[in-house]
Structure formats: C-alpha cells, structure tokens
Design a protein around this motif. Structure first.
Motif, mmCIF file in Angstrom:
data_model
loop_
_atom_site.group_PDB
_atom_site.id
_atom_site.type_symbol
_atom_site.label_atom_id
_atom_site.label_comp_id
_atom_site.label_asym_id
_atom_site.label_seq_id
_atom_site.Cartn_x
_atom_site.Cartn_y
_atom_site.Cartn_z
ATOM 1 N N VAL A 38 0.859 -1.183 0.000
ATOM 2 C CA VAL A 38 0.000 0.000 0.000
ATOM 3 C C VAL A 38 0.896 1.235 0.000
ATOM 4 O O VAL A 38 1.798 1.363 0.844
ATOM 5 C CB VAL A 38 -0.935 0.011 1.229
ATOM 6 C CG1 VAL A 38 -1.756 1.287 1.260
ATOM 7 C CG2 VAL A 38 -1.845 -1.201 1.216
ATOM 8 N N ASP A 39 0.668 2.117 -0.931
ATOM 9 C CA ASP A 39 1.473 3.338 -1.050
ATOM 10 C C ASP A 39 2.966 3.024 -1.119
ATOM 11 O O ASP A 39 3.806 3.729 -0.552
ATOM 12 C CB ASP A 39 1.188 4.298 0.110
ATOM 13 C CG ASP A 39 -0.249 4.792 0.129
ATOM 14 O OD1 ASP A 39 -0.911 4.721 -0.924
ATOM 15 O OD2 ASP A 39 -0.707 5.235 1.206
ATOM 16 N N GLY A 40 3.288 1.913 -1.792
ATOM 17 C CA GLY A 40 4.682 1.537 -1.975
ATOM 18 C C GLY A 40 5.319 0.831 -0.792
ATOM 19 O O GLY A 40 6.499 0.498 -0.845
ATOM 20 N N ARG A 41 4.568 0.576 0.243
ATOM 21 C CA ARG A 41 5.113 -0.075 1.448
ATOM 22 C C ARG A 41 4.445 -1.430 1.657
ATOM 23 O O ARG A 41 3.222 -1.554 1.530
ATOM 24 C CB ARG A 41 4.892 0.795 2.681
ATOM 25 C CG ARG A 41 5.648 2.115 2.674
ATOM 26 C CD ARG A 41 5.395 2.858 3.982
ATOM 27 N NE ARG A 41 4.021 3.342 4.076
ATOM 28 C CZ ARG A 41 3.394 3.590 5.223
ATOM 29 N NH1 ARG A 41 4.007 3.380 6.381
ATOM 30 N NH2 ARG A 41 2.156 4.056 5.218
ATOM 31 N N GLU A 255 -9.880 9.765 10.180
ATOM 32 C CA GLU A 255 -8.883 8.863 9.596
ATOM 33 C C GLU A 255 -9.321 7.406 9.722
ATOM 34 O O GLU A 255 -8.986 6.574 8.862
ATOM 35 C CB GLU A 255 -7.529 9.092 10.261
ATOM 36 C CG GLU A 255 -6.926 10.458 9.931
ATOM 37 C CD GLU A 255 -5.561 10.683 10.552
ATOM 38 O OE1 GLU A 255 -4.955 9.701 11.045
ATOM 39 O OE2 GLU A 255 -5.094 11.836 10.549
ATOM 40 N N ARG A 262 -10.998 2.580 2.683
ATOM 41 C CA ARG A 262 -9.903 2.128 1.827
ATOM 42 C C ARG A 262 -9.733 0.608 1.880
ATOM 43 O O ARG A 262 -9.413 -0.023 0.867
ATOM 44 C CB ARG A 262 -8.610 2.838 2.236
ATOM 45 C CG ARG A 262 -7.526 2.719 1.187
ATOM 46 C CD ARG A 262 -6.432 3.731 1.402
ATOM 47 N NE ARG A 262 -5.379 3.525 0.415
ATOM 48 C CZ ARG A 262 -4.228 4.179 0.403
ATOM 49 N NH1 ARG A 262 -3.991 5.111 1.326
ATOM 50 N NH2 ARG A 262 -3.320 3.939 -0.519
ATOM 51 N N GLU A 266 -9.856 -1.100 -1.745
ATOM 52 C CA GLU A 266 -8.647 -1.733 -2.268
ATOM 53 C C GLU A 266 -8.618 -3.245 -2.086
ATOM 54 O O GLU A 266 -8.017 -3.956 -2.884
ATOM 55 C CB GLU A 266 -7.412 -1.105 -1.635
ATOM 56 C CG GLU A 266 -7.235 0.369 -1.996
ATOM 57 C CD GLU A 266 -5.868 0.914 -1.647
ATOM 58 O OE1 GLU A 266 -4.919 0.105 -1.488
ATOM 59 O OE2 GLU A 266 -5.738 2.144 -1.540
ATOM 60 N N TRP A 282 -1.271 2.974 10.632
ATOM 61 C CA TRP A 282 -0.226 2.634 9.663
ATOM 62 C C TRP A 282 -0.190 3.644 8.525
ATOM 63 O O TRP A 282 0.886 4.094 8.111
ATOM 64 C CB TRP A 282 -0.479 1.220 9.136
ATOM 65 C CG TRP A 282 0.609 0.686 8.263
ATOM 66 C CD1 TRP A 282 1.732 0.008 8.660
ATOM 67 C CD2 TRP A 282 0.684 0.781 6.831
ATOM 68 N NE1 TRP A 282 2.502 -0.332 7.567
ATOM 69 C CE2 TRP A 282 1.885 0.131 6.424
ATOM 70 C CE3 TRP A 282 -0.136 1.338 5.859
ATOM 71 C CZ2 TRP A 282 2.264 0.040 5.099
ATOM 72 C CZ3 TRP A 282 0.238 1.251 4.523
ATOM 73 C CH2 TRP A 282 1.419 0.602 4.148
ATOM 74 N N LEU A 283 -1.354 4.031 8.014
ATOM 75 C CA LEU A 283 -1.409 5.013 6.934
ATOM 76 C C LEU A 283 -0.842 6.362 7.370
ATOM 77 O O LEU A 283 -0.273 7.098 6.556
ATOM 78 C CB LEU A 283 -2.858 5.189 6.463
ATOM 79 C CG LEU A 283 -3.462 4.040 5.662
ATOM 80 C CD1 LEU A 283 -4.955 4.255 5.460
ATOM 81 C CD2 LEU A 283 -2.757 3.882 4.313
#
Length: 306
Positions: A38-41, A255, A262, A266, A282-283
């Motif tokens: 997620v988001d490159g991680r 959040e 999300r 996703e 985590w995000l």
C-alpha cells in the motif's frame, strides 16, 4: 478469586497462550493473513474479521470457558463483540448464557447475540453500567462471569491470534492492534515472541493512552465512531500490567473512516470502524518497522444494499 465470577489476578504467560491455542483449536478458526503493498510499502493483514462471530473475542471466550470447571450458566457484559463471542462460545459448548449490553448496542450486534440462543438484557447507557448489573446477576453458585478483557484466561486466548501471526509470517517485525479494554493488546504482547506491539486507539476513546500517561488505569471519556467495540471507560488492571511498554498511538475518527473505506475499496474487506483503527495508524506513518502486521478485526456491522 471469587466463587461466582471466577476472576483471577494472576498475570498470564506465553505458556498460557500455548495452552489456550490447544484448547480452542477444535472450535476457533485459524484465520488467514494477506500480504499487500500500500502506497509503496509492504504490510501484512491478519484477517481476524473472518473469525467465527467476526472478531478475535471468540478466542478468549472459549479459553475462559474451557480453562476451568464447567459452569451451570455463563454471564457477561459487552458493547457487542465480546457478548457475541461469549454467546457463541456458550452455544458451541452447550451452556446457557446471559449477555448484558448498554442500551446503545448496535442493532446488528444485538440481533446476532440473540440468534445464538443467549438471553440479551439491555441495561444502562455505558459498558460499565451493563457490567455492574451483569456481575450482580452472576453472583450465584455455578455461574461463570466472563470479563471482556480483565481475566488471565481471556487474555491468553486473545494472544493466540498473535501466536498465529508469528507462525504464519515469521518475518513480521511489529504487530498493530486496536485497543478497548486491553485484552487483545495484552495477549498480543504475550504471543508476539518479543516483537514490538503498537496499541492504537481512537482519539476521544483512549483508556490505555490515558492510563499510560497517569501510570495506572483511570476513567476515560468514551466518544468515537468506534466506541461500540473500543469504548471501555477504563483499561483493565491485568492488561495494563502487560502493556506498560507498548507504543501508544491515537487516530481521529475521520482517519478511521477513511481507513475503513480504503480497506473496502482496495481489498474488499468489509469491517466495522474498530477494525480499521490499526490501518489508520499505519497510513499515518505511526507504525515502526519494515513489515508490520495489522490485526483487522470486527465485522459486526450492517451494510445497506445499493
């Protein structure tokens, strides 16, 4: 230990988690994990919302009922998920159960508790009020009051979730869990095999965060979109002793909702707000390590058809 409720003040150990895993294996699911980016991680999701009853709490309820003498009746209090777990565990073990809930219990959770055959009693506006009434009702020979989190057998049972994670993904370097009264987080400390544990709470519903700041459990406000699952007014004494060294993180409701949405968009993971709390942390970049495991838990909500 009191005769009617079976409450103990002994801290559980990792050996207790191992014994719990053996006890509950015939009844509880070994839930899967999902590796994702997620988001490159990279991260790992422990899909505990797929547990019977939709939450980890079945683990602790089963261990509490299997770890001592067989009671004549089972009593508990809950904001919803724990009550459903105790009701379901009682049904699996052919035991009569009575579950006290606050009057604000979500309809989806009340309906599922009643569907197990348990007796549902609405009492008070908060979990604490429901729990006081339940403990009074349980003050009779042969009753077993099952606390939501302040019980060594319950904590050890919840720890089996983290023990599974470590066996499934030994490369995980931290575990992230949502916190209400602290039972899952405390069990995670025991089951994580020395890995750091991040304890995440909604801002405004932060019993552990306030206890860590005060150096002892204290009364805390309960005001969050996730309060039906995480709305403990005070962290348990036993969990607190095991949680003194965890990393405490707060996330705002906005959040949490964004993280919940999300997870659906996703991954098509349908969870209640409490289930998205670790993902929200985590995000936000509040989780250390290169490969965290987030315990995704809490699927007891109603979804409206389009």
């Amino acid at each position: 230990m009191t005769p009617s409720t079976g409450l103990s003040t002994t801290l559980p150990t990792r050996a207790d988690v191992d014994r719990a895993a053996a006890r509950i294996a015939p009844y509880a699911r070994r839930t899967p994990v999902m590796r994702a980016v997620v988001d490159g991680r990279p991260l790992v999701l422990k899909l505990e919302q797929l547990q019977l009853t939709g939450a980890f709490k079945l683990r602790g309820a089963l261990n509490a009922l299997l770890g001592g003498p067989r009671p004549a009746r089972v009593v508990t209090a809950s904001g919803g998920n724990h009550g459903l777990a105790v009701a379901a565990a009682s049904a699996l073990l052919d035991l009569p159960a009575t579950v006290y809930v606050p009057e604000s219990v979500p309809p989806a959770k009340a309906r599922r508790i009643e569907a197990t055959g348990a007796s549902l009693i609405r009492h008070g506006s908060t979990y604490a009020e429901a729990a006081a009434a339940a403990m009074a009702f349980a003050d009779a020979p042969g009753s077993r009051y099952v606390p939501a989190y302040n019980d060594p057998l319950v904590i050890a049972g919840q720890g089996t979730c983290a023990a599974e994670v470590v066996a499934q993904c030994p490369d995980v370097d931290s575990l992230v869990v949502a916190v209400g009264g602290g039972g899952l987080a405390a069990g995670t400390v025991l089951g994580a095999a020395g890995r750091p544990v991040v304890a995440v709470e909604p801002a405004g519903c932060q019993a552990l965060h306030d206890a860590l700041a005060a150096g002892r459990p204290v009364d805390s406000a309960v005001q969050s979109i996730a309060s039906s699952a995480l709305g403990a007014t005070r962290v348990g004494d036993l969990p607190f002793e095991l949680l003194r060294s965890v990393r405490s993180v707060l996330v705002p409701d906005a959040e949490i909702i964004a993280a919940r949405d999300r997870l659906w968009e996703e991954f098509r993971l349908a969870v209640e707000p409490a289930g998205a709390v670790p993902f929200a942390a985590w995000l936000a970049g509040s989780v250390p390590g290169e490969l965290a495991c987030l315990v995704v838990c809490g699927a007891n909500t109603d979804w409206q058809p389009v």
